[in-house]
Structures are given as C-alpha cells and as structure tokens.
Motif scaffolding. Structure first.
Motif, PDB file in Angstrom:
ATOM      1  N   ARG A 122       0.799  -1.228   0.000  1.00  0.00           N
ATOM      2  CA  ARG A 122       0.000   0.000   0.000  1.00  0.00           C
ATOM      3  C   ARG A 122       0.830   1.276   0.000  1.00  0.00           C
ATOM      4  O   ARG A 122       0.601   2.171  -0.794  1.00  0.00           O
ATOM      5  N   LEU A 123       1.778   1.317   0.941  1.00  0.00           N
ATOM      6  CA  LEU A 123       2.519   2.559   1.116  1.00  0.00           C
ATOM      7  C   LEU A 123       3.308   2.913  -0.143  1.00  0.00           C
ATOM      8  O   LEU A 123       3.407   4.080  -0.520  1.00  0.00           O
ATOM      9  N   LEU A 124       3.845   1.871  -0.793  1.00  0.00           N
ATOM     10  CA  LEU A 124       4.576   2.096  -2.037  1.00  0.00           C
ATOM     11  C   LEU A 124       3.656   2.736  -3.078  1.00  0.00           C
ATOM     12  O   LEU A 124       4.008   3.722  -3.724  1.00  0.00           O
ATOM     13  N   PHE A 125       2.436   2.191  -3.207  1.00  0.00           N
ATOM     14  CA  PHE A 125       1.469   2.746  -4.153  1.00  0.00           C
ATOM     15  C   PHE A 125       1.153   4.191  -3.798  1.00  0.00           C
ATOM     16  O   PHE A 125       1.101   5.056  -4.670  1.00  0.00           O
ATOM     17  N   ILE A 126       0.927   4.423  -2.508  1.00  0.00           N
ATOM     18  CA  ILE A 126       0.544   5.773  -2.086  1.00  0.00           C
ATOM     19  C   ILE A 126       1.647   6.768  -2.426  1.00  0.00           C
ATOM     20  O   ILE A 126       1.387   7.841  -2.968  1.00  0.00           O
ATOM     21  N   ILE A 127       2.892   6.383  -2.148  1.00  0.00           N
ATOM     22  CA  ILE A 127       4.005   7.291  -2.427  1.00  0.00           C
ATOM     23  C   ILE A 127       4.119   7.563  -3.923  1.00  0.00           C
ATOM     24  O   ILE A 127       4.248   8.706  -4.358  1.00  0.00           O
ATOM     25  N   VAL A 128       4.015   6.496  -4.737  1.00  0.00           N
ATOM     26  CA  VAL A 128       4.183   6.669  -6.180  1.00  0.00           C
ATOM     27  C   VAL A 128       3.033   7.494  -6.769  1.00  0.00           C
ATOM     28  O   VAL A 128       3.257   8.411  -7.566  1.00  0.00           O
TER      29      VAL A 128
ATOM     30  N   ILE B 277      11.766  12.713  -5.043  1.00  0.00           N
ATOM     31  CA  ILE B 277      12.176  14.082  -4.692  1.00  0.00           C
ATOM     32  C   ILE B 277      12.751  14.815  -5.904  1.00  0.00           C
ATOM     33  O   ILE B 277      12.497  15.996  -6.114  1.00  0.00           O
ATOM     34  N   THR B 278      13.544  14.094  -6.728  1.00  0.00           N
ATOM     35  CA  THR B 278      14.169  14.743  -7.881  1.00  0.00           C
ATOM     36  C   THR B 278      13.299  14.654  -9.131  1.00  0.00           C
ATOM     37  O   THR B 278      13.707  15.070 -10.199  1.00  0.00           O
ATOM     38  N   HIS B 279      12.097  14.093  -9.000  1.00  0.00           N
ATOM     39  CA  HIS B 279      11.174  13.937 -10.122  1.00  0.00           C
ATOM     40  C   HIS B 279      11.790  13.136 -11.262  1.00  0.00           C
ATOM     41  O   HIS B 279      11.621  13.465 -12.422  1.00  0.00           O
ATOM     42  N   ASP B 280      12.504  12.101 -10.885  1.00  0.00           N
ATOM     43  CA  ASP B 280      13.126  11.222 -11.865  1.00  0.00           C
ATOM     44  C   ASP B 280      12.150  10.066 -12.097  1.00  0.00           C
ATOM     45  O   ASP B 280      12.317   8.973 -11.576  1.00  0.00           O
ATOM     46  N   TYR B 281      11.112  10.333 -12.895  1.00  0.00           N
ATOM     47  CA  TYR B 281       9.966   9.427 -12.937  1.00  0.00           C
ATOM     48  C   TYR B 281      10.275   8.050 -13.499  1.00  0.00           C
ATOM     49  O   TYR B 281       9.643   7.068 -13.117  1.00  0.00           O
ATOM     50  N   ALA B 282      11.245   7.965 -14.400  1.00  0.00           N
ATOM     51  CA  ALA B 282      11.580   6.650 -14.951  1.00  0.00           C
ATOM     52  C   ALA B 282      12.050   5.719 -13.837  1.00  0.00           C
ATOM     53  O   ALA B 282      11.674   4.544 -13.787  1.00  0.00           O
ATOM     54  N   VAL B 283      12.840   6.276 -12.917  1.00  0.00           N
ATOM     55  CA  VAL B 283      13.332   5.470 -11.798  1.00  0.00           C
ATOM     56  C   VAL B 283      12.172   5.090 -10.877  1.00  0.00           C
ATOM     57  O   VAL B 283      12.039   3.935 -10.465  1.00  0.00           O
ATOM     58  N   THR B 284      11.308   6.072 -10.562  1.00  0.00           N
ATOM     59  CA  THR B 284      10.156   5.789  -9.698  1.00  0.00           C
ATOM     60  C   THR B 284       9.373   4.603 -10.255  1.00  0.00           C
ATOM     61  O   THR B 284       9.043   3.666  -9.532  1.00  0.00           O
ATOM     62  N   GLN B 285       9.091   4.668 -11.561  1.00  0.00           N
ATOM     63  CA  GLN B 285       8.288   3.609 -12.162  1.00  0.00           C
ATOM     64  C   GLN B 285       9.012   2.280 -12.172  1.00  0.00           C
ATOM     65  O   GLN B 285       8.414   1.234 -11.909  1.00  0.00           O
ATOM     66  N   GLY B 286      10.297   2.315 -12.452  1.00  0.00           N
ATOM     67  CA  GLY B 286      11.071   1.076 -12.493  1.00  0.00           C
ATOM     68  C   GLY B 286      11.089   0.390 -11.139  1.00  0.00           C
ATOM     69  O   GLY B 286      10.788  -0.810 -11.025  1.00  0.00           O
ATOM     70  N   VAL B 287      11.416   1.152 -10.096  1.00  0.00           N
ATOM     71  CA  VAL B 287      11.469   0.579  -8.748  1.00  0.00           C
ATOM     72  C   VAL B 287      10.086   0.052  -8.359  1.00  0.00           C
ATOM     73  O   VAL B 287       9.949  -1.037  -7.807  1.00  0.00           O
TER      74      VAL B 287
END
Lengths: 284, 330
Positions: free
Chosen positions: A120-126, B290-300
């Motif tokens: 959940r928390l991961l989804f919320i953060i993303v 924080i750095t708005h590096d969205y490709a990384v956010t999505q990958g992780v």
C-alpha cells in the motif's frame, strides 16, 4: 446497538476512548487554546521550554506547542475524513457483494484481493508523486488505498447475518433487499463499521505523518509529520539538547494517539462477533 | 474458506501483475499534462535538467510519445520483457542498472529482518500462548501492541539519535564507511554488519508484532485441541508438545501469512532506508520522487510490486503443496 458495545468495553478500552475524546477536543478548540500563531516568529530560535513557550521554539523561533496543536487538527481531520469516506466505501461494497452475491460479488472480491495484496505505502508514495501532494489529493489517495480491508470483514459479517433465522424469515415474507439492508443489516454491522473506521483512521494518520515526513504531503499545512520533516532537514540539532523539546512532543502525541486507536480497537474487537474476525485473520 | 486450485490462482496473479504494469503505464498518461514533462521533471516546476525543443522532439521519439497509445503500450510491454526500464535523467544511467546496484542492499536488510522477526515473533508467540492469560503473556501482548503502534520512521529516528548521535556506538548512515581501506575481508564484513544493525532493527520491529500476534493466536487454538490434550496425558515434556506437536502444525499457515505481510515491510523499508541513507531500492525510490526522476520511480515500483506478488504466490503454492488439509478443503 453501538451503545451496548461501548458500555461493555474493558478498562483499557475506556482509557483509550478517553484519550481519543481528549485529542478530538484539542483539535476542535485548537485555534482557541493555541498560545501563538504556529507560523509566527515569536521568539529566539531553539529556546528551551519557558513560561512564554511551554515547549520551547524551533529553528526559526516558532512556538512548538502551537505547532503541535495545529498538527493535532491536521491529523484528526485526515483521520476522520479518510475513516469516514473509506468506511462508507467499504460498507457500500460489502453490501453490494454480500447481499446480491453472484458475479458482482466475485468481481468485487477480486478487486479487494488486488488491493490487499499490493504494498500500500509504495502505491501511495508513487501515486502522490504523480498527482501532487495537496492535502485533498493525499486524502483521496489514502481513501482509495484503505477501503479494501473493511469491505472484506464487513462482507463476512453480512454473510453470517444472512444465515440467521430472523433475516431468512423476513426474506420468506417477501422483504425487499432494500428493506433487509436498512432494517436488519445496517444496524447490525454498525459496530463493525466503527471498528474499521478506527483502523482506517489510525492507518491514515500514520501514513500522512510518514508522507509529510518524507516531504510528500502538503507543505503549506502544519502537521506532526511536517515537524519531523523540518527537524530532519536540520539534523545538527541532534548534537545539542534542543531535539528533546522539538522532536519529542510530536513523537509523543503521534504514538499516544496511535496506541489509543490500537487499544480501543482491541477492546472493541472483544465485544464483536469473534468468528467473523477470525475469518478475517485467516484471509489477510 | 474455499481456496481455488493453483492454476486458477496463478491466473489471478498473472492478471493482477498485468493490471499493475498497466497502471504503471497509465499513471503518467492519465494525469493532465504532457507525460514528457514528467519524464524531464518539468511538470513540478523544479526540473533537474533543462531541455530545448530539439532534445524534446528527440525524447518524444525515444519514448515513443509521438506514436498512438496502443503502440506505446506494446513497446512498453516489450521493453519490460527485455528488462529495459528506461533511462534515469538524474543519474544518467539505465534504470535497470540502478536497480541491480541497489537491490542487494535492500535484500540484505529485508531478508535479515524477515528471518529475525519470524524467529523471535514465533518464539515469543509460542511462549505467550503457552502462558496464555498469565502475567508474562499480558506483558508481551502490551509490548507487541506498543511496537505496532509506533510507526517505523519514528523508531528509526529514535534509534539513530540514541545509538549513532548520542552514544556514538553505531554509524549514522550509509552501508559502508566511505574511503575506508580495509586491512582484511573480515574488517570489511564487520563494517557492513555495523552499518546494517540499526536499519535491520527498525525493519524487524515492523514485522515482529504481527508475527508474534499471529503465532500466539494460532497456537492458542491448537493448544486447545484433543491431540495436544492426549500428548499432555502421555506426560510428554512441555517443549516437545509445544515445538514438535503444536508449532509444527501452526508453522506453515504462519509462514504463509508472514509472506502476505511482505507488503507491509516494503513501506517500512522505504522509510528506514531513507532515514539511514541506506543505498537500497527504498532510498532510490525516495530520491527519484524528490528529484522527479519518474523513470526510476516507475522502475522501482514495478520491480518491488512484482517481487512481492511472486513471493506471495510462491508461498501460497508451497503451502498448498505441502499441507494436505488445504488441498482437500476446497
């Protein structure tokens, strides 16, 4: 119905209910009892507690006590709103699934499973990262990711209620779904709804504090999490004694509030149908 | 409670996985605004890179944003299958590479925390169930509730202040001492262990209370059954009854439940790694947000969610294979 559950609470349940009422009182009367404007620079930076500033001041000279009180309001607001709407959503979905059964039940329960199995928390953060972190966005996202647990548990209660003779009798006499929902089911699931409300509110408050701590909640709204965030941005404070009266008040408030929620829901649980909660334990 | 056949379950998990990949694809596209703005970080106003019109066109082409949606979707899925998660604008490195670099640290503290919390949670749970209703049981119950009420990030901050800043016995952050010349492999290992102690304790605490409560409640039920009564009548020693008769039956359901709570640990992991600046995937995710590096956010996001789901499915399948009670109880 609900009243009898509250009256049969044990000691720890009553104490925690008292704490919850106190917190609610502080949050409602917040702007009246707050000694200063939490954003105003009213003293020297990092002062020790004194008669002017009961809990001292932070790094820019704002009054810590006033900030804690504002934070209480934010936390309670988020807890109540998320708890209320998420509870409404879970109850509606549980009724749809439990009363009408069939395909709609199967589809809804798959969706519940989906929401229960994701981190959940991961989804919320993303999701917050994309939608932006205004306070209303945070509240909507928290509602979206917190209704599933309650829907499952209330549905289980509805299924067990539907097997009881007085509801079967009502059905045989030709009562409509609507009649059964309003006259029989809703009053009987009310205590369970309160139980899920408590759990969701507690989850929402902890999550918002966490998000604010990470700097992912609304920066314009004062909250306990925001205080943690400010402290963390000024880590040097750990090497003096100032962190004790800056960090510890919000820490104490947050853990006390969450403990009160936990104890209260434990006590309430004891007065509820143990079988339904057991099913729930196995299913999660 | 009825359980579906493994094949159906697999299908359900696959559908869920597909849904998550689709959400991941849709998220930057359903939010108002040009997805390219998210990719370059301009959407938030504080871009980490400045992009001119020509580069913009190039990027648009590179990410297939000039193609119809259906085609973008297919290209996205094909990219995932070949392990291509995009390119980090902030780190100027392929996302896959970043994840491969950070994953071992996350696995190190996660697996240690899961083992510790299972061992201690189960041990204490058995003890508590055996002493059910006594003072020791009540004390443990209150303690466990206390740990569950404290959010992981608060515990992590307090641990950091007390042990790193005030007492100075453990390192404040990171996973190794930077620029250190180790005199031996042993020294290096010791350094890694010293750095992982606090993050691991904070993570263990996230799971400990849940494991303990689960074991305690399961064991209380089992200890009331007839076969335990018979074992007692035979005069078997307590530890044999507890560990060989009762726990053996409780262990599999407990482990399955533990794996289902992995999602909980992921949330704690993000906070703990951020607070201790531990170079794992949680910290990478935080930095990317924080750095708005969205490709990384999505990958992780994709890697963590799919891992959690695979573990859940694996445990559930294993449980069904080993435990005949569940197989026949459909």
């Amino acid at each position: 119905m609900l009243w009898s559950h509250l009256r049969s609470l044990d000691t720890s349940g009553r104490i925690s209910l008292g704490i919850l009422c106190l917190v609610l009182g502080v949050s409602i009367s917040g702007h009246r009892i707050s000694p200063y404007d939490p954003r105003a620079y009213t003293g020297e930076p990092l002062q020790q507690p004194s008669r002017q500033h009961w809990l001292g001041t932070n790094d820019v000279g704002q009054d810590v006590l006033s900030q804690v009180i504002t934070g209480t309001r934010t936390s309670v607001l988020i807890g109540v709103l998320v708890g209320l709407f998420s509870g409404l959503l879970s109850t509606t979905i549980a009724l749809l699934a439990g009363v009408y059964r069939g395909l709609i039940d199967r589809v809804l329960m798959r969706i519940v499973d989906l929401f229960l199995s994701i981190p959940r928390l991961l989804f919320i953060i993303v999701v917050t990262a994309y939608t932006g972190s205004s306070i209303s966005n945070v509240i909507i996202i928290l509602i979206l990711f917190s209704w599933a647990k309650g829907a499952r548990i209330i549905r289980a209660q509805i299924l067990s209620l539907k097997e009881q003779t007085h509801i079967e009798a009502a059905q045989i006499f030709g009562a409509s779904h609507n009649y059964i929902i309003w006259q029989h089911l809703l009053p009987e699931i009310l205590p369970l709804t309160v139980y899920t409300f408590i759990q969701t509110a507690s989850f929402a408050i902890a999550s918002e504090a966490g998000l604010a701590y990470l700097g992912l909640s609304d920066p314009s709204v004062g909250s306990w999490g925001k205080m943690f965030h400010d402290i963390q941005a000024y880590r040097g404070v750990y090497y003096t004694d100032a962190w004790i009266w800056w960090l510890m008040p919000p820490v104490f408030c947050l853990t006390t509030l969450l403990s009160a929620f936990l104890l209260f829901s434990h006590s309430l649980q004891k007065t509820l149908n143990p079988q339904v909660l057991a099913t729930w334990d196995r299913q999660l | 409670m009825g359980r579906a056949k493994p094949l159906n379950r697999l299908l359900e998990y696959l559908i869920t996985a597909w849904l998550i990949l689709t959400i991941n694809f849709a998220l930057p596209r359903i939010i108002p605004g040009d997805p390219l703005l998210y990719l370059t970080g301009e959407a938030s106003g504080d871009a980490s890179v400045a992009v001119n019109e020509r580069t913009r066109e190039k990027l648009r082409h590179y990410y297939n944003l000039d193609q119809p949606l259906s085609r973008q979707y297919l290209v996205y899925l094909a990219g995932l299958l070949s392990g291509d998660l995009g390119y980090s604008i902030y780190y100027k490195t392929p996302v896959t590479e970043l994840i491969i670099k950070t994953a071992p640290w996350t696995l190190l503290i996660m697996i240690t925390a899961i083992i510790l919390s299972t061992v201690f949670g189960t041990g204490l749970g058995v003890f508590s169930a055996w002493k059910h209703g006594h003072r020791a049981d009540k004390g443990l119950l209150i303690f466990a509730s206390g740990t569950m009420a404290m959010p992981s990030f608060i515990l992590a901050i307090l641990l950091q202040i007390i042990f790193s800043v005030k007492l100075g016995v453990l390192p404040v952050s990171g996973s190794v001492t930077l620029y250190e010349n180790y005199s031996s492999v042993f020294d290096r290992l010791l350094d890694i262990v010293r750095h992982m102690i606090l993050p691991t304790i904070a993570l263990t605490a996230v799971l400990l209370g849940e494991n303990y409560l689960l074991t305690r409640n399961t064991m209380i039920n089992i200890l009331n059954t007839d076969y335990i009564f018979v074992a007692r009548m035979k005069g078997l020693p307590t530890w044999i009854i507890l560990y060989r008769h009762a726990l053996r039956n409780a262990l599999l359901p407990i482990l399955t439940q533990v794996s289902l709570r992995l999602g909980l640990a992921v949330g704690g992991m993000i906070f703990v790694e951020t607070i201790f600046s531990y170079p794992g995937m949680g910290n990478l995710l935080y930095r990317s947000v924080i750095t708005h590096d969205y490709a990384v956010t999505q990958g992780v996001f994709v890697v963590i969610t799919l891992t959690v789901m695979s573990v859940n499915f694996g445990m559930e399948y294993l449980h069904q294979c080993i435990d005949p009670r569940i197989r026949n109880n459909i």
